[in-house]
Scaffold this active site. Structure first.
Site, mmCIF file in Angstrom:
data_model
loop_
_atom_site.group_PDB
_atom_site.id
_atom_site.type_symbol
_atom_site.label_atom_id
_atom_site.label_comp_id
_atom_site.label_asym_id
_atom_site.label_seq_id
_atom_site.Cartn_x
_atom_site.Cartn_y
_atom_site.Cartn_z
ATOM 1 N N LYS A 191 3.586 -3.615 3.797
ATOM 2 C CA LYS A 191 4.246 -4.776 4.411
ATOM 3 C C LYS A 191 5.758 -4.681 4.188
ATOM 4 O O LYS A 191 6.241 -3.759 3.521
ATOM 5 C CB LYS A 191 3.698 -6.070 3.814
HETATM 6 C C1 LIG Z 1 -2.585 -6.457 4.772
HETATM 7 C C2 LIG Z 1 -3.298 -7.581 5.408
HETATM 8 C C3 LIG Z 1 -4.149 -8.421 4.671
HETATM 9 C C4 LIG Z 1 -4.512 -8.132 3.244
HETATM 10 O O1 LIG Z 1 -3.437 -8.176 2.375
HETATM 11 P P1 LIG Z 1 -3.649 -7.640 0.848
HETATM 12 O O2 LIG Z 1 -2.400 -8.108 0.164
HETATM 13 O O3 LIG Z 1 -3.750 -6.156 0.925
HETATM 14 O O4 LIG Z 1 -4.862 -8.292 0.315
HETATM 15 C C5 LIG Z 1 -4.722 -9.496 5.316
HETATM 16 N N1 LIG Z 1 -4.487 -9.747 6.620
HETATM 17 C C6 LIG Z 1 -3.684 -8.972 7.361
HETATM 18 C C7 LIG Z 1 -3.449 -9.306 8.792
HETATM 19 C C8 LIG Z 1 -3.081 -7.845 6.780
HETATM 20 O O5 LIG Z 1 -2.314 -7.055 7.535
#
Ligand SMILES: *Cc1c(COP(=O)(O)O)cnc(C)c1O
Length: 390
Positions: A191
């Site tokens: 992210k």
């Molecule tokens: C990455 C992601 C998640 C999960 O996030 P984590 O921090 O890895 O648990 C959930 N929803 C979306 C749309 C994502 O891209």
């Protein structure tokens, strides 16, 4: 080719001495989990998004779990969402013993089609879980109007959308203000802001915030910081089922550094996305991502749809052979074996656009350290492969 063999990754976190020093400072302080750094990171994040409350947790999946539980999602309930998302979106609904109800995405993007929501609502519907996919804000105005008509809470899966903005009542506002009832963020390295792993919940509802704080630490009635500061012996109680969803202070300290430089990172990402559009516009059959007039994406990913005739894995392989890493676009939960029993989810609309997006979309490299030569190389290589019939 004039250039030596290049290797362009699909993504790269922005981490340097600032984050390393922040983590070191915390380690040497002796307080390493859910302590003072976490509290300050929460304040910073609330200030950044404009949210009244922000609560840090271990990742976005656990944030989604707590958000769904806070609005009362439980056994036998349905939650309307998309199949076309990272699988954690749907999994979090199943953690509550509830059923994800999938609707298709829009024709010209990767977000939920608001036109399909109303027909998916039943007496069992307990919430709407919308996703700001790849950092692009979904059409909250329309989703919130539908939710209000039916008295349903809205949870925003803003995993990818830290720093994205939406035009609301004539003003640009950060995703996570929140516009729905609760927004959930991820700080995974893929992210735009990373703490290794990590997550955040924002809300305007103090009761929800109090629940998040209780549940993230085993529902322990007295937090470590309170007990530590007390002059009297304190025993804690456990009034309800809780979890260990804590964020560490090393993560929080890194997150504060990331947040401090986020505006700069997003400006770079927006310039890179514009650079791709400029270079790839007009390539026959290639569909570039569109930003609605009311949205400003952080461009967590730049996802293009290949021409219908293209073989997605072959194009990705050809790019990789020339040093360009890509990823397929977003997956569809309903196509995974974990969802194949038919009872753990319900499909409430056609899924043609979701399936087509998975089959034709690829994510191009985009990271703050890219320069114009990298952009040229990726764009030229993709154009080459497509014009050679790929
Ligand atoms: C990455 C992601 C998640 C999960 O996030 P984590 O921090 O890895 O648990 C959930 N929803 C979306 C749309 C994502 O891209």
């Amino acid at each position: 080719m004039t250039r030596a063999f290049r290797k362009i990754p699909v993504a790269r976190p922005v981490l340097d001495e600032r984050e390393a020093e922040a983590a070191r400072r915390v380690i040497l302080s002796g307080w390493v989990t859910q302590g003072p750094e976490v509290a300050v990171f929460e304040k910073d994040f609330a200030g950044f998004t404009g949210a009244p409350y922000a609560c840090a947790v271990s990742n976005c999946t656990t944030a989604l779990h707590l958000a769904l539980r806070a609005v009362g999602v439980g056994p036998g309930h349905e939650v309307i969402t998309v199949s076309h998302s990272f699988i954690a979106t749907a999994n979090a609904i199943r953690y509550c013993d509830a059923v994800p109800v999938f609707v298709d995405i829009e024709a010209d993007g990767f977000n939920i089609d608001p036109d399909l929501i109303e027909a998916a609502i039943t007496p069992a519907t307990k919430a709407i879980l919308c996703v700001h996919q790849l950092g692009m804000p979904c059409d909250l105005k329309r989703i919130l109007a539908i939710a209000a008509r039916h008295g349903l809470p809205v949870i925003e899966d803003a995993a990818c959308a830290t720093g994205s903005e939406i035009l609301f009542d004539g003003k640009w506002e950060k995703i996570g203000k929140p516009h729905g009832d609760i927004a959930c963020f991820s700080f995974h390295p893929r992210k735009v802001v990373t703490t290794g792993d990590g997550g955040m919940l924002t809300t305007a509802n103090p009761e929800y915030d109090a629940k998040f704080r209780l549940w993230r630490q085993h529902s322990m009635s007295v937090s470590d910081t309170v007990r530590h500061g007390s002059r009297d012996v304190v025993f804690e109680a456990y009034p309800e089922l809780g979890y260990n969803y804590r964020m560490t202070d090393m993560q929080a300290a890194v997150g504060r550094e990331q947040l401090a430089r986020l505006s700069e990172i997003i400006a770079q990402r927006r310039a890179l996305a514009a650079g791709y559009r400029h270079r790839l516009e007009g390539v026959s059959g290639l569909c570039l991502p569109k930003e609605p007039a009311w949205a400003r994406s952080n461009w967590q990913s730049y996802c293009v749809k290949l021409p219908a005739r293209s073989d997605q894995p072959a194009v990705m392989q050809a790019l990789l052979d020339r040093g360009v890493s890509t990823r397929r676009g977003i997956m569809n939960a309903h196509l995974e074996p974990a969802y194949s029993d038919g009872a753990s989810s319900r499909i409430a609309s056609g899924m043609e656009r979701s399936v087509a997006a998975q089959e034709h979309a690829i994510i191009l490299p985009l990271y703050a350290q890219m320069d114009d030569a990298d952009l040229d190389y990726v764009a030229d290589t993709l154009k080459d492969i497509l014009s050679a019939g790929g």
